[in-house]
Write a protein that holds these residues in place. Structure first.
Motif, PDB file in Angstrom:
ATOM      1  N   ILE A  60      48.839   5.587  14.208  1.00 37.42           N
ATOM      2  CA  ILE A  60      49.753   5.604  15.351  1.00 37.42           C
ATOM      3  C   ILE A  60      50.663   4.396  15.196  1.00 37.42           C
ATOM      4  O   ILE A  60      50.198   3.260  15.081  1.00 37.42           O
ATOM      5  N   MET A  61      51.964   4.660  15.159  1.00 37.70           N
ATOM      6  CA  MET A  61      52.959   3.616  14.936  1.00 37.70           C
ATOM      7  C   MET A  61      53.511   3.130  16.281  1.00 37.70           C
ATOM      8  O   MET A  61      53.853   3.943  17.147  1.00 37.70           O
ATOM      9  N   VAL A  62      53.616   1.798  16.429  1.00 41.90           N
ATOM     10  CA  VAL A  62      54.047   1.191  17.691  1.00 41.90           C
ATOM     11  C   VAL A  62      55.096   0.121  17.419  1.00 41.90           C
ATOM     12  O   VAL A  62      55.020  -0.602  16.423  1.00 41.90           O
ATOM     13  N   CYS A  63      56.071  -0.005  18.334  1.00 43.63           N
ATOM     14  CA  CYS A  63      57.014  -1.127  18.311  1.00 43.63           C
ATOM     15  C   CYS A  63      57.333  -1.477  19.769  1.00 43.63           C
ATOM     16  O   CYS A  63      56.567  -1.157  20.669  1.00 43.63           O
ATOM     17  N   ARG A  64      58.459  -2.098  20.001  1.00 47.85           N
ATOM     18  CA  ARG A  64      58.810  -2.499  21.368  1.00 47.85           C
ATOM     19  C   ARG A  64      59.204  -1.295  22.218  1.00 47.85           C
ATOM     20  O   ARG A  64      58.727  -1.133  23.330  1.00 47.85           O
ATOM     21  N   SER A  65      60.090  -0.429  21.675  1.00 44.28           N
ATOM     22  CA  SER A  65      60.604   0.673  22.492  1.00 44.28           C
ATOM     23  C   SER A  65      60.444   2.054  21.863  1.00 44.28           C
ATOM     24  O   SER A  65      60.734   3.052  22.505  1.00 44.28           O
ATOM     25  N   GLY A  66      60.018   2.111  20.611  1.00 42.50           N
ATOM     26  CA  GLY A  66      59.819   3.396  19.941  1.00 42.50           C
ATOM     27  C   GLY A  66      60.800   3.685  18.825  1.00 42.50           C
ATOM     28  O   GLY A  66      60.605   4.613  18.057  1.00 42.50           O
ATOM     29  N   GLY A  67      61.865   2.886  18.709  1.00 39.48           N
ATOM     30  CA  GLY A  67      62.871   3.117  17.676  1.00 39.48           C
ATOM     31  C   GLY A  67      62.417   2.717  16.288  1.00 39.48           C
ATOM     32  O   GLY A  67      62.469   3.512  15.344  1.00 39.48           O
ATOM     33  N   ARG A  68      61.962   1.479  16.149  1.00 42.52           N
ATOM     34  CA  ARG A  68      61.508   1.008  14.835  1.00 42.52           C
ATOM     35  C   ARG A  68      60.276   1.771  14.374  1.00 42.52           C
ATOM     36  O   ARG A  68      60.155   2.128  13.196  1.00 42.52           O
TER      37      ARG A  68
END
Length: 98
Positions: A60-68
């Motif tokens: 599961i990939m995570v960043c600040r807002s979902g873009g990266r």
């Protein structure tokens, strides 16, 4: 690209599921708070560290807002990895932060 909401990820963790979470934010962002068990691989290093990942696992990939994390998801998918983007990123996360 497969996506999952922050609430769905939180529910799975609360049910005791073992999730492999990769946080692609920069090191400084990651240090301000992360989902328990998340591993930090900044987006710019994903290409160089993907050898550390196992194609038989689901990430599961995570960043600040979902873009990266969305870009990382698409990139890893193109190499045959099983990855899901957490839509909304940490801005949508309401669970516990370490």
């Amino acid at each position: 690209m497969e996506q999952m909401t922050a609430k769905e990820v939180e529910t799975l963790l609360n049910e005791g599921k073992k999730l492999d979470i990769i946080d692609v934010r920069e090191v400084g962002e990651f240090a301000t708070g992360k989902i328990s068990g998340a591993v930090n691989i900044p987006l710019g290093l994903v290409e160089f560290r993907m050898h550390e990942l196992n194609k038989s696992k689901e990430y599961i990939m995570v960043c600040r807002s979902g873009g990266r994390s969305g870009r990382a998801t698409q990139f890893l998918e193109s190499y045959g990895f099983n990855v899901i983007n957490m839509a909304g990123g940490m801005l949508a996360w309401e669970g516990i932060v370490e």
